[in-house]
Design an enzyme around this catalytic site. Structure first.
Site, PDB file in Angstrom:
ATOM      1  N   VAL A  75      23.451  33.851  41.523  1.00 16.36           N
ATOM      2  CA  VAL A  75      23.765  35.232  41.887  1.00 16.36           C
ATOM      3  C   VAL A  75      22.549  36.132  41.682  1.00 16.36           C
ATOM      4  O   VAL A  75      22.226  36.972  42.526  1.00 16.36           O
ATOM      5  CB  VAL A  75      24.973  35.748  41.069  1.00 16.36           C
ATOM      6  CG1 VAL A  75      25.179  37.237  41.306  1.00 16.36           C
ATOM      7  CG2 VAL A  75      26.238  34.972  41.436  1.00 16.36           C
ATOM      8  N   LYS A 102      32.676  37.909  34.100  1.00 18.67           N
ATOM      9  CA  LYS A 102      34.061  38.274  33.734  1.00 18.67           C
ATOM     10  C   LYS A 102      34.420  37.879  32.316  1.00 18.67           C
ATOM     11  O   LYS A 102      35.186  38.560  31.651  1.00 18.67           O
ATOM     12  CB  LYS A 102      35.072  37.705  34.733  1.00 18.67           C
ATOM     13  CG  LYS A 102      35.135  36.200  34.788  1.00 18.67           C
ATOM     14  CD  LYS A 102      35.926  35.755  35.996  1.00 18.67           C
ATOM     15  CE  LYS A 102      35.226  34.767  36.892  1.00 18.67           C
ATOM     16  NZ  LYS A 102      33.849  34.449  36.858  1.00 18.67           N
ATOM     17  N   ILE A 114      35.150  41.129  47.369  1.00 14.21           N
ATOM     18  CA  ILE A 114      36.386  41.868  47.594  1.00 14.21           C
ATOM     19  C   ILE A 114      36.382  43.107  46.688  1.00 14.21           C
ATOM     20  O   ILE A 114      36.331  42.975  45.477  1.00 14.21           O
ATOM     21  CB  ILE A 114      37.611  40.994  47.240  1.00 14.21           C
ATOM     22  CG1 ILE A 114      37.653  39.763  48.134  1.00 14.21           C
ATOM     23  CG2 ILE A 114      38.888  41.792  47.353  1.00 14.21           C
ATOM     24  CD1 ILE A 114      38.814  38.850  47.838  1.00 14.21           C
ATOM     25  N   GLY A 161      30.103  22.155  45.836  1.00 15.08           N
ATOM     26  CA  GLY A 161      29.620  23.282  45.046  1.00 15.08           C
ATOM     27  C   GLY A 161      30.680  24.345  44.817  1.00 15.08           C
ATOM     28  O   GLY A 161      30.396  25.420  44.291  1.00 15.08           O
ATOM     29  N   LYS A 176      40.316  37.439  35.170  1.00 11.47           N
ATOM     30  CA  LYS A 176      40.296  38.446  36.245  1.00 11.47           C
ATOM     31  C   LYS A 176      41.518  39.348  36.146  1.00 11.47           C
ATOM     32  O   LYS A 176      41.434  40.560  36.373  1.00 11.47           O
ATOM     33  CB  LYS A 176      40.215  37.753  37.604  1.00 11.47           C
ATOM     34  CG  LYS A 176      38.842  37.111  37.824  1.00 11.47           C
ATOM     35  CD  LYS A 176      38.827  36.148  38.997  1.00 11.47           C
ATOM     36  CE  LYS A 176      37.433  35.553  39.181  1.00 11.47           C
ATOM     37  NZ  LYS A 176      37.443  34.361  40.052  1.00 11.47           N
ATOM     38  N   GLY A 235      30.379  33.090  45.449  1.00 16.69           N
ATOM     39  CA  GLY A 235      29.212  32.709  46.236  1.00 16.69           C
ATOM     40  C   GLY A 235      28.084  33.688  45.979  1.00 16.69           C
ATOM     41  O   GLY A 235      28.306  34.832  45.617  1.00 16.69           O
TER      42      GLY A 235
END
Lengths: 374, 374
Positions: free
Chosen positions: A11, A87, A118, A170, A188, A284
């Site tokens: 990331v 998170k 999102i 992955g 989450k 991703g």
């Protein structure tokens, strides 16, 4: 605006590349672990080099709790805004970090920590300013949804086969425990609850994953129903919070039933807005990086001090009450015909299954939703 | 913050009630037409009473274009921010009003004008700051989706019966032409395109509604497929825009196929974020009012001058190019067996059908999506 980064992995490098192309932001320093390769010219190996630099915002994408928390405390303590996609960090230390950020008058944002691209945490934090959020949750883990969808499509005959394929592609980590046990989804849900209700669940929540999906009676292509792993938090009338993760069975032509592959769908219900559901790629490199950029832009655009932390000062840690929420469950013991339960509480069902497993019986259960509403 | 309002009908009264309960906002004046009843104590009958009051923001929920535009021009000209739920106004005069607002350094927001409580315009306007939006659209009209869903569920045997029921339930206006002709959806696509790409389609778009749905071969419960009215805008590689509204056929277990009753689902695809779809109640007093409140809060929280207008200064009016976008269509002439076309362009299909109708033939057509992606 000058920013620094902690971590430059999957990331992190995504964020780095987007910032490099942006006109609004410049990178001061990037902290990497001494064992990592020196991939970018801004690399430093000591957090203090970032604490003392001129960056206004620090973006964290390292993962882990203890070291990340130490870094976050130092950076926010030094008056820097802090953006994270971690998170586990926010679920464990979100209250402390939010309070420190409010004290220092800086921002603490983590909309990438739930749902990747999102914008569910962003939308909830905007919505709660003029609306009362009644409940929230969704299909929040792409790895488990990929496994469930693959099984349903008949691509694999067992959980183990599907999991191995998810690893190969992955979609699953080498150690997939957090995903398949439901704990990733639960973290989450904790974040959603903290942002939506101002209540961060600290214990008492119920978590069931998908490890026993081979026993599920509704996993075939020909069925009218399909199984999904859902997380949910509800703000009860008496001020308590219900929060849990468990498999749930939906009609295939429902909104939930239509979420396939490694996609996520998050929802929230506002008293004024009604139910809003958001569907997209939950993880991703680029989607998650894009969510961190959204937070970064928010800091640039928003009046300092207003909407700077997603968990508000008045947020409290709470024990979850899962007694009032009831479902009809499908319960399947190995080698026996599946049974449908009467409506029983979430707490009762999870504890019953725990006892059965302790006595050596293998079983699967899932809440049964005749209608699409969760 | 002191605000004034234009109109106090269905949506207006919803906004009025939410503001009355809010601590952040107070109402100065509410303009109503002289024929309307004097329902609220802040009522005035002349726009100049609002132009000259001390309100910082004016919320418009009257509808119509000409009078609303005159009011908007006067209010923005007087240095007030302007929030509207009036999609016809924005589709017709959005460019002019955005430019005036930028000139005056005030905000011009209209996120309630597309999708009601669904924060699609808000999310696109946030996303476009760090991402490139490739396409957008969705199921954007609740009235037509209610009619299509009711027919599919077998509740009615004809378009006319379903439309009459939609009127009775208040889902359709006495004059439903804008809804059933697709024009209401097209106006929303125009707004999406203006916000997402900075290009406001002024002509050349193709609009087909649902008036001929009785001829549709896929409208029965037993079918694996279902028909939806979708709008879509796409930013082409050469800088041109494709924009159209037409019936489309999806698998019932796809995300689009699962949108039932009067619900909406809007989407956008960002280069970084991937496809994000948002599902919820697209209209109604309280959801629409809640979207206007979101804009109002945005003005309170956002640094003045930044993200103040959803249509940017550089936005241009463009002619739409619907030649490049191709679909397989289902084409059904009255009394004949439906045919599947080869891939033909949107522009070609719409113009072919127009000619057939001019020669007196009744027909229905719909794009055929084997996969969920639009």
């Amino acid at each position: 605006m000058l920013v620094s980064m902690l971590g430059c992995g999957v990331v992190g490098l995504g964020v780095y590349n987007i910032i490099k192309e942006s006109e609004d932001f410049k990178i001061a320093n990037v902290l990497v672990r001494p064992v990592e390769k020196d991939v970018v010219p801004e690399t430093v190996f000591n957090i203090d080099d970032i604490v003392s630099d001129n960056s206004e915002v620090v973006l964290e994408c390292m993962g882990g709790v203890d070291f990340a928390y130490m870094c976050a405390e130092k950076c926010i303590g030094a008056g820097k805004s802090f953006i994270t996609s971690n998170k586990a960090l926010v679920a464990a230390k979100g209250l402390e970090l939010s309070r420190l950020a409010e004290e220092k008058g800086v921002s603490f944002l983590f909309s990438a920590a739930c749902g990747g691209a999102i914008p569910v945490l962003h939308n909830i934090s905007v919505a709660r300013e003029t609306d009362r959020i009644l409940n929230c949750g969704g299909i929040l883990n792409g790895t488990t949804n990929f496994i469930l969808s693959s099984l349903r499509e008949g691509k694999f005959v067992s959980y183990k086969e599907a999991l191995d394929e998810a690893k190969k592609l992955g979609y699953a980590e080498a150690d997939p425990t957090a995903d398949v046990s439901g704990m990733d989804t639960m973290r989450k849900v904790i974040l959603l609850s903290a942002v939506a209700f101002g209540k961060l669940p600290v214990d008492g929540y119920s978590v069931e994953g998908i490890e026993n999906i081979d026993l599920c009676p509704y996993k075939y292509k020909r069925d009218e129903y399909t199984v999904k792993l859902i997380g949910r938090a509800k703000h009860n009338e008496d001020g308590s919070v219900t929060a849990y993760v468990e498999p749930a069975i939906f009609k295939t032509n429902s909104t939930f039933g239509s979420v396939n592959s490694n996609f996520n769908m998050a929802f929230y219900t506002g008293e004024n807005s009604g139910r809003i559901s958001i569907f997209g790629q939950g993880a991703g490199r680029v989607p998650t990086a894009s969510a961190m950029m959204r937070d970064l832009t928010e800091i640039l655009r928003t009046v300092k001090g207003s909407r700077s932390v997603m968990i508000s000062e008045s947020c409290e840690g709470v024990s979850v009450m899962n007694e009032a929420e009831k479902h009809n469950y499908i319960l399947a013991f190995k080698g026996e015909k599946p049974e449908f339960t009467e409506p029983v509480s979430v707490a009762f069902m999870h504890s019953r299954v725990k006892k059965e497993r302790e006595s050596g019986r293998e079983c699967f259960f899932a809440a049964f939703y005749e209608n699409a509403e969760v």
